[in-house]
Design an enzyme around this catalytic site. Structure first.
Site: not given
Ligand code: MRU
Length: 345
Positions: A236, A247
Site C-alpha cells: 500500500d 494488509k
C-alpha cells in the site's frame, strides 16, 4: 444507480462510461456482482472509505476519475480544491491515492479555466492505462523471479479487483499459472474484512487456479512445515528505505518466511513507492472501526462493546524482503540505494 456485471469475460473492477465511474461493489463479493455508478468526488470517496473500491492502485485510479467527475459538474477552482481534499483524505495509508489526485490536479490546473474538466479526465484515463500496463510488466517480472515456485502463499487481495489489469501479487500468480508450473496457492482469509476469503478465492476461482483457503493463524505453521515455496504479497505504501506497509498480517508472514528460508516477495507499481517517506515508521496506519473486529458478516463474535484494536495495515522492514517487484524491474536486495536506483530508471 446500479447494474449487474457479466460473470464471464475479464474482471472489470472499474470503468468510466457515459459520464460515470462504474465500480464493482467489492463489499458484496463473492455473493453478488453489482456495479455502482458514481458521479461525484464525494460518491467516489465514500465508495473508497467503505471499501466498495479498494486495493492501493485501484483507489488511486478511482480517485483520479473522482476529480474529473467533479469538474464535469463544476469546473470552478474551489470545486477542484474540495474534490482533491475529499479524495486525498478518503483513506490514509495507500500512497497511490494522493499520487493520483496530485497528478490530476496538476493536469486540470495546467488545462486552464475552460479546459479543466477535459484535462482532468484525460489524465485519469492516462493513469488508468499506465497502471494496466504496469500490471502486465509486474506479472512478467515476478514470474521470472519465482519461476521455480510451485506452491505460493498470498495474503489479502491483490488481483484485478485491487489494481487495474492483472493486479499486483496475484498478477504474478496468474502469470506463473499461465506458464504452467504452478500447483497450488494458499490464500489467507485476511480478517477482519476477509479480502482473501471473499475476493482472492473469487478471483482464483474465475481464473481456474488451484487454491486452498486457510485461517490467518495457520500461515506461520504451514510455512514452517514446508507447505509453500514462496510468499508473495502486494503493498500500500513503500518508503524510500524499502519498508512496506501492507494488509495487517503481512509482517508475520515475512517473519515466518525468513525463519523458514523461503522467498518473501512484494509486488507493486512504482506509484506505490513514496520517495518522500524515508522510513516505514513514518507511514500512517489506518485504524478502522472496532466493530469490524467484533463481528464477522454482521454476526457479533464477542461481548458487545469489547475494546478492540483494528489496524488495517502493518509495516514489514526492507531487510525481510527477498525482492520488490515493480513494472520497472525487480529490486533485490531492497534498500534505500536500490529503491532510489529503481526510481531513476
Ligand atoms: O484495505 P484494503 O483491502 O484496501 O487493503 C489492500 C491491501 O492491503 C492490498 O494488499 C494492497 O493494496 C496491495 S496490492 C493491490
Amino acid at each position: 444507480m446500479t447494474a449487474t456485471q457479466s460473470r464471464t469475460g475479464p474482471l472489470i473492477a472499474l470503468r468510466y462510461e457515459a459520464g460515470a465511474l462504474w465500480a464493482l461493489d467489492q463489499t458484496r463479493l463473492p455473493f453478488e456482482e453489482r456495479e455502482l455508478a458514481l458521479r461525484s468526488a464525494e460518491e467516489v470517496a465514500a465508495a473508497i472509505r467503505r471499501l466498495s473500491i479498494r486495493g492501493a492502485p485501484l483507489i488511486g485510479v478511482a480517485a483520479a476519475y473522482g476529480v474529473a467527475l467533479e469538474l464535469a459538474r463544476d469546473p470552478d477552482s474551489y470545486a477542484l480544491e474540495r474534490a482533491c481534499d475529499v479524495l486525498r483524505n478518503a483513506r490514509p495509508t495507500a500512497a497511490n491515492l494522493a499520487w493520483a489526485v496530485n497528478r490530476v490536479e496538476a493536469a486540470a490546473l495546467a488545462g486552464g479555466p475552460g479546459k479543466r474538466a477535459a484535462a482532468a479526465l484525460a489524465e485519469a484515463i492516462a493513469i488508468h492505462a499506465a497502471e494496466e500496463h504496469a500490471s502486465v510488466a509486474m506479472a512478467r517480472n515476478g514470474a521470472d523471479l519465482l519461476a521455480d515456485a510451485r506452491r505460493i502463499m498470498t495474503h489479502c487481495n491483490t488481483g484485478a479487483l485491487a489494481a487495474p489489469g492483472r493486479g499486483t501479487a496475484l498478477g504474478v500468480v496468474a502469470e506463473l499459472a499461465d506458464r504452467g508450473g504452478l500447483q497450488n496457492v494458499i490464500v489467507t482469509e485476511s480478517r477482519p474484512l476477509l479480502q482473501g476469503a471473499r475476493l482472492t478465492v473469487y478471483e482464483l476461482s474465475r481464473l481456474g487456479i488451484a487454491h486452498e483457503l486457510i485461517v490467518d493463524s495457520a500461515a506461520a505453521g504451514l510455512i514452517a512445515d514446508g507447505a509453500v515455496d514462496a510468499v508473495i504479497v502486494g503493498c500500500d505504501r513503500v518508503a524510500a528505505s524499502g519498508d512496506v506497509a501492507n494488509k495487517v498480517g503481512t509482517y508475520g508472514l515475512a517473519l515466518a518466511a525468513h525463519a523458514a528460508g523461503i522467498p518473501f516477495v512484494v509486488a507493486g507499481p512504482t506509484s506505490t513507492i513514496d520517495p518522500s517517506c524515508t522510513s516505514g515508521n513514518l507511514i500512517e496506519i489506518e485504524e478502522r472501526d472496532p466493530d469490524e473486529v467484533r463481528t464477522a458478516s454482521g454476526q457479533i463474535l464477542t461481548i458487545p462493546g469489547t475494546s478492540c484494536r483494528n489496524p488495517a495495515f502493518d509495516i514489514t522492514p526492507a531487510r525481510l524482503l527477498t525482492a520488490l517487484v515493480t513494472e520497472r524491474g525487480t529490486v533485490r536486495p531492497v534498500s534505500t540505494e536500490s529503491v532510489a536506483a529503481l526510481l531513476s530508471r
